[in-house]
Structures are given as structure tokens and as C-alpha cells.
Scaffold this active site. Structure first.
Site, PDB file in Angstrom:
ATOM      1  N   ASP A 185       8.988  30.621  48.268  1.00 32.74           N
ATOM      2  CA  ASP A 185       8.410  31.806  48.892  1.00 32.74           C
ATOM      3  C   ASP A 185       6.888  31.797  48.769  1.00 32.74           C
ATOM      4  O   ASP A 185       6.174  32.096  49.733  1.00 32.74           O
ATOM      5  CB  ASP A 185       8.949  33.068  48.221  1.00 32.74           C
ATOM      6  CG  ASP A 185      10.291  33.502  48.775  1.00 32.74           C
ATOM      7  OD1 ASP A 185      10.669  33.046  49.862  1.00 32.74           O
ATOM      8  OD2 ASP A 185      10.969  34.310  48.112  1.00 32.74           O
ATOM      9  N   VAL A 186       6.386  31.486  47.586  1.00 32.70           N
ATOM     10  CA  VAL A 186       4.939  31.478  47.374  1.00 32.70           C
ATOM     11  C   VAL A 186       4.271  30.437  48.264  1.00 32.70           C
ATOM     12  O   VAL A 186       3.258  30.717  48.932  1.00 32.70           O
ATOM     13  CB  VAL A 186       4.613  31.218  45.888  1.00 32.70           C
ATOM     14  CG1 VAL A 186       3.119  30.976  45.698  1.00 32.70           C
ATOM     15  CG2 VAL A 186       5.066  32.391  45.025  1.00 32.70           C
TER      16      VAL A 186
END
Length: 412
Positions: A185-186
Site C-alpha cells: 500500500d505504501v
């Protein structure tokens, strides 16, 4: 130059953010940190899913829980929160009017999920041809998996990362392990930011916006880096090696008298200095270990010899000895130790921001250091709907009576 008078690099850029959870909010927070005006559109009454992902919760000025989760707080500073029900026709009309005033639109609904509301790229392009529309999904806008929901943990498995993470097969505790943070996600948030900035740069030349399609799976595969290349070039399927490196030896954790440390040898000179510091100078001229390819070939023998020495002193002593001869070496810190580290303190990695509740929010600083347009910490992550009136009155120039009517109709 007085940095207090400088403006952000993205000053004047308006971002309409309909994303939730982490990947999208990570991208919009980065844009906000760089000076963009980011309006976070949330569902009335519930808001971003992560608002409820606690404990822990932020404490107010009296030390009582505010109901703001630590998870939500990590990705939503420098934004303004507006509540709009996009399932209501009047809510859809508001979003379209806001999109007409925006430069960037970010969403992470399922593929086609916004079309039913008339908020898909084609619909918003019709009202603003300069709009940069960024879609973040698990599997992208096309392909056989496009309709599937995608979550970080799932993508770490499907994208190969978990096949590389964990103890080697045949050893105690062997098996696939996810990374300890939602790294996919990051990274997707970071790639999304790059794509948005590139699209803005192109728009400066062409005058046209475009659709930016980000897939968690695509990002995860791209982030396999040398491991993907090892397979594509060498035909080798990488496997789990614990903390060891597939291409460099010694480059892993070693036991010490009081715990563990990391030794990261990147060349033959560093290997020689490492051996000398360990009192094993003879290993540097051993025919089995003269070059890195030979050390990779004889990995197990070398690591056993080195670890027999590293166990004789504590981590602090070894780190000091290795630093003295230029060998990259360090402890394995827990998160508390990270924020107590003298270098981390000197770099100002922790920042405190006043919150509307009366307390302060401790956050991790943005790692981008810019000399002329530094990151500014303008506002803490907002309470749900904190800026609804402010944004509708400002961006859309609605009257107070119109806002009241929308609230009475439960659009807001």
C-alpha cells in the site's frame, strides 16, 4: 531565505481525494505535505474505514480518548475533511462541481464502482478536461482479475513478496511471512504520487489531463527489484533466505553476546576489514572467500565461521569496532529504540502537531527535505467533516442556506 515565508512546491494545486484506508491517503498526504490543497471526501457519520481501526486512539487535552485511531492519523495530515453522500444525486452533483475546480482526483473504488454515480473518469473528464484522475485498485483497470478486491496482505502473497520473506525451507520456523507494515500500500501511494506529478508536468505542456491507473499487484511486482531480475535474467526462482541476501555475502544478521546485529558487506575491501575487526584476518585470503561470487557459493561455511566470532562480544562493541574500519553495521532496533536514536532525534523525524481536540498528534515527518520549498506541517489529520462548510463555501461558493439545506437532506 526565510523558510517560514516559503510556499509549498505544489501550492495552488487542488486535490479531490475520494480514497480510503492507506494507499490512496498515503499519496494524497504526500501531495498535501508538498503544499497541495487536499480535500478528503468521506461518508457521512462513518468516514474513512481506518478511523475505526483502533486502539490505540489519540488522547485529547484531558488525556481522554478522542475516537481518532492511530492508523487513520498516520496518513491524513494537512488535509481538509468534507462529508458527502455520493449515493445521493445532490451529493454526486457536488462532487462533479468540485471536480470541475480540481486539478487531481484520487479514488480507490473497485473497477467501475464510481460509474453508477457518474463519477468515473469519462464523466469527470467531460466537466474538466484538465483533470488528473488517479485510480488505485488491487489489480488494475483491465485483465482477468480487474473486478477482484485487493488488499495489501493478499497482494504481498500473490505478488511474490511472501515467497521471499521468512526463514529458509528446512530451518526452524520456515514458511512465508508478510512484511510487518502494509508495504505494498505504501509503495503504491508513492508510485501514485509520481504518476500524478508526471501527469501534472505533461498537462503544463499539453493542457490535457489523463487517467492514471495504479494496481497494487503491478506495484508489488515492480518492487521485487533485483529478485525479479534474478529470475528474468538468470532463470532462478528466488527463495526465502531469512535475513540473508541472495547476491551478497556476508549481508545479514549475526548473533552477538546480547542480541543481534546486522553486517552489510558490499565489496571485497569491506570484507577484508570485517574479518580483521572480528579477529579473523585469515578468512580474507582464504581461497573459498576471496570474491563475492565465491562467498555466495560458500555461504554456509563462511557465515558459521563469522558467527562463532560475533557471539563473543555485545552488539554495541561490535558496531563501534565495525564503524572504526568502515564496515556497515548496526543494531536491530525496536520502534521505541528508533525514535530514541540520537541521529533520528537530530534529524527531527518525529513531529508534534496540535489537534482540534486540544491534544497533540505525534507523527513521522515527511522524509523529503527541500531547500527552497520545504514540507510544512500546516494541520493535523482532520476530524470527520471538520471542513465541510469551509470547503463548500470556498471551493464552490455555496451560500450558508444551501449548505444548511444539503445537511438537512442528509447529503452532508
Amino acid at each position: 531565505m526565510d523558510k517560514t515565508l516559503s510556499v509549498g512546491a505544489l501550492e495552488g494545486v487542488r486535490v479531490l481525494d475520494l480514497s480510503r484506508v492507506l494507499a490512496g491517503p498515503w499519496a494524497s498526504q504526500l501531495l498535501a505535505d508538498l503544499g497541495a490543497d487536499v480535500v478528503k471526501v468521506e461518508r457521512p457519520r462513518t468516514g474513512d474505514d481506518t478511523r475505526a481501526w483502533g486502539p490505540p486512539w489519540l488522547a485529547d487535552g484531558e488525556g481522554d480518548a478522542t475516537g481518532e485511531s492511530a492508523y487513520y492519523l498516520c496518513a491524513n495530515r494537512n488535509k481538509r475533511s468534507v462529508t458527502i453522500d455520493i449515493s445521493h444525486p445532490d451529493g454526486q452533483a457536488l462532487i462533479k462541481r468540485m471536480a470541475a475546480e480540481a486539478d487531481v482526483f484520487i479514488e480507490n473504488f473497485k473497477v467501475g464502482g464510481l460509474k453508477q454515480y457518474g463519477l468515473d473518469y469519462a464523466s469527470l473528464k467531460a466537466v474538466n478536461s484538465r483533470l488528473i484522475y488517479c485510480s488505485i485498485t488491487g489489480f488494475g483497470q483491465d485483465g482477468p482479475y480487474a473486478s477482484r478486491a485487493g488488499y495489501d496482505f493478499l497482494i504481498q502473497g500473490m505478488g511474490g513478496l511472501m515467497s521471499l520473506t521468512g526463514r529458509a525451507d528446512g530451518t526452524e520456523g520456515a514458511g512465508p511471512v508478510k512484511v510487518g507494515v502494509a508495504l505494498t500500500d505504501v509503495m503504491t501511494g508513492l508510485y501514485a504520487t509520481v504518476g500524478i506529478l508526471a501527469a501534472l508536468a505533461r498537462r503544463d505542456r499539453s493542457g490535457e489531463g489523463q487517467h492514471v491507473d495504479l494496481s497494487l499487484l503491478d506495484v508489488q511486482i515492480a518492487s521485487l527489484a533485483n529478485q525479479a531480475s534474478n529470475y528474468l535474467i538468470g532463470g532462478m526462482v528466488p527463495s526465502r533466505l531469512g535475513n540473508a541476501h541472495p547476491n551478497i555475502v556476508p549481508y545479514q544478521e549475526f548473533s552477538t553476546a546480547d542480541g543481534y546485529m546486522i553486517i552489510a558487506v558490499g565489496n571485497d575491501g569491506q570484507f577484508r576489514h570485517c574479518c580483521e575487526a572480528l579477529g579473523l584476518a585469515g578468512l580474507a585470503i582464504d581461497e573459498r572467500f576471496l570474491t563475492n561470487p565465491l562467498r555466495v557459493k560458500h555461504r554456509a561455511e563462511l557465515v558459521a565461521l563469522l558467527e562463532a566470532a560475533t557471539k563473543t562480544r555485545n552488539t554495541r562493541e561490535w558496531v563501534k569496532a565495525m564503524e572504526a574500519v568502515g564496515v556497515p553495521c548496526g543494531p536491530i532496533n525496536n520502534v521505541a529504540e528508533v525514535f530514541e536514536d540520537q541521529h533520528v532525534l537530530a534529524r527531527g523525524v518525529r513531529v508534534e502537531m496540535p489537534h482540534v481536540s486540544g491534544g497533540n498528534v505525534a507523527m513521522v515527518a515527511n522524509p523529503i527535505r527541500m531547500s527552497e520549498s520545504p514540507v510544512q506541517y500546516r494541520s493535523a489529520p482532520p476530524r470527520l467533516g471538520q471542513h465541510t462548510d469551509e470547503v463548500l463555501l470556498g471551493w464552490l461558493r455555496l451560500s450558508g442556506e444551501e449548505v444548511d439545506t444539503l445537511r438537512e437532506s442528509k447529503v452532508l
